[in-house]
Design an enzyme around this catalytic site. Sequence first.
Site, PDB file in Angstrom:
ATOM      1  N   HIS A 280       5.213  -8.781 -47.257  1.00  0.00           N
ATOM      2  CA  HIS A 280       6.084  -9.090 -48.495  1.00  0.00           C
ATOM      3  C   HIS A 280       5.945 -10.602 -48.770  1.00  0.00           C
ATOM      4  O   HIS A 280       5.733 -11.031 -49.855  1.00  0.00           O
ATOM      5  CB  HIS A 280       7.438  -8.451 -48.256  1.00  0.00           C
ATOM      6  CG  HIS A 280       8.254  -8.522 -49.498  1.00  0.00           C
ATOM      7  ND1 HIS A 280       8.771  -7.679 -50.374  1.00  0.00           N
ATOM      8  CD2 HIS A 280       8.962  -9.726 -49.996  1.00  0.00           C
ATOM      9  CE1 HIS A 280       9.474  -8.149 -51.295  1.00  0.00           C
ATOM     10  NE2 HIS A 280       9.805  -9.471 -51.318  1.00  0.00           N
ATOM     11  N   GLU A 281       6.388 -11.366 -47.567  1.00  0.00           N
ATOM     12  CA  GLU A 281       6.533 -12.759 -47.802  1.00  0.00           C
ATOM     13  C   GLU A 281       5.174 -13.430 -47.935  1.00  0.00           C
ATOM     14  O   GLU A 281       5.036 -14.442 -48.634  1.00  0.00           O
ATOM     15  CB  GLU A 281       6.995 -13.318 -46.630  1.00  0.00           C
ATOM     16  CG  GLU A 281       8.537 -12.895 -46.347  1.00  0.00           C
ATOM     17  CD  GLU A 281       9.346 -13.029 -47.339  1.00  0.00           C
ATOM     18  OE1 GLU A 281       9.421 -13.937 -48.225  1.00  0.00           O
ATOM     19  OE2 GLU A 281      10.474 -12.075 -47.601  1.00  0.00           O
ATOM     20  N   HIS A 284       4.090 -13.143 -51.582  1.00  0.00           N
ATOM     21  CA  HIS A 284       5.009 -14.142 -52.482  1.00  0.00           C
ATOM     22  C   HIS A 284       4.085 -15.493 -52.866  1.00  0.00           C
ATOM     23  O   HIS A 284       4.438 -16.136 -53.911  1.00  0.00           O
ATOM     24  CB  HIS A 284       6.357 -14.525 -51.916  1.00  0.00           C
ATOM     25  CG  HIS A 284       7.355 -13.529 -52.670  1.00  0.00           C
ATOM     26  ND1 HIS A 284       7.616 -13.120 -53.587  1.00  0.00           N
ATOM     27  CD2 HIS A 284       8.353 -12.868 -51.767  1.00  0.00           C
ATOM     28  CE1 HIS A 284       8.647 -12.270 -53.815  1.00  0.00           C
ATOM     29  NE2 HIS A 284       9.167 -12.476 -52.598  1.00  0.00           N
ATOM     30  N   TYR A 356      13.551  -4.570 -56.872  1.00  0.00           N
ATOM     31  CA  TYR A 356      12.218  -4.578 -56.238  1.00  0.00           C
ATOM     32  C   TYR A 356      11.440  -3.322 -56.265  1.00  0.00           C
ATOM     33  O   TYR A 356      10.193  -3.275 -56.571  1.00  0.00           O
ATOM     34  CB  TYR A 356      12.678  -4.773 -54.818  1.00  0.00           C
ATOM     35  CG  TYR A 356      13.270  -6.352 -54.229  1.00  0.00           C
ATOM     36  CD1 TYR A 356      12.799  -7.035 -53.002  1.00  0.00           C
ATOM     37  CD2 TYR A 356      14.009  -6.957 -55.102  1.00  0.00           C
ATOM     38  CE1 TYR A 356      13.096  -8.001 -52.862  1.00  0.00           C
ATOM     39  CE2 TYR A 356      14.665  -7.910 -54.723  1.00  0.00           C
ATOM     40  CZ  TYR A 356      14.437  -8.600 -53.419  1.00  0.00           C
ATOM     41  OH  TYR A 356      14.795  -9.833 -53.056  1.00  0.00           O
TER      42      TYR A 356
END
EC number: 3.4.11.2
Length: 425
Positions: A280-281, A284, A356
Amino acid sequence: MSYFPKRGNEGYRVLHYDLTLDYRIVTNRLTGTAVLAAVATAPLDRFELDLGVFRVGQVLVNGARARFTHRDGKLRVTPGSWLAEGRPFSVEVRYAGNPRPVSSPWGELGWDQLADGVIVASQPIGASSWFPCNDRPAEKATYRIAVTAASPYQVVANGVRISSTRGASTTTWVYEQAEPMAAYLASVQIGRYTSVDLDGVVPQRVYYPARLATRIQHDFGRQDRMMATFADRFGPYPFGGYTVVVTDDELEIPVEAQGMSVFGANHVDGRRGSERLVAHELAHQWFGNSLTLGHWRDIWLHEGFAAYAEWVWSEASGGDPAAVHARRWHRRLATAPQDFVLADPGARRLFDDRVYKRGALTLHALRHTLGDVPFFSMLREWTTAHRHGTINTGMFTDLARHFTPEPLDALFSSWLYTAKLPTLP
């Protein structure tokens, strides 16, 4: 309408921030000089900057002393003469004090103390907790960040480390962020860290407490494969390198910064129990950092895409395919309140998990409609066309229409602009 009307300022754009900071960890004392290179977008006889609870000692505009007032989070500056529209100008602010995070419905944002160090996590309105800025996500600029701290500590900031110069008891660390960056993504991490480089085409480094070495090697051991998968699906990685910081403290959730992600010790268990968060990070960096929303109402363009990247990594790494995740989450969301529209959820729902997951479901519905090859071609075009730029929902839906002869109005209307959860294709 802006979700945060008291943040950000009109009349100018900042092109570059040069931040020189001296931080005393024991006393939580920050002394700073910020030099902003800006251009006026309107004739200005005064202007404002966002800045938190510091004592401002001096403000210079184009090298000359300027009058100023500082209260309620705004530094109001009156230069000695008008600033002409279209003309560049410089602002130098000298300030000092005990930095304090910004209070918000989502907790404290910005510069915050750890048990033994500092974490900076400013999304969405915490940048002013440590430097004077124009705190709007569309206001992207380049940065130089120099931080002096006690020598036992590592300082990590955005971009490329240019130098680290050790003195008698302190070390000065200098970083340069060449790609434009929103103020909320600027970050400084300070701790007693060691570091390791990870394999991969893109330079990757992890900073962590020494006691977590074995777990770090395992839990981030597939990040190079993850990077390759995302580069294939989303286009080339948009920055020169990627840094992960693992704090010695526990954190409720990981946080992102440009070119950097920050995890707590509780996210490293030696079993890859938080690998979906690693995905997820990392995602980004494409969706949120290179491509950054211009208005916070479009948060699904960050979080929905990063949530979908978790499913993309799952199917690429031998886990459940995205369709299985989509069905599971559709069932959950169908029983949850359906009281917002995804393209404008409202400030209080900015980080609601439904945003989300519905964002991820929207992308899966679009993938089902387009087919895999056109869908991922569209994502690569999206990240290429707007690399290091500012985006909104209309730009994305307009692009998607070029990848199918079928009309997409009904799909986007039901998923983005209707509160009721649509049927999953």
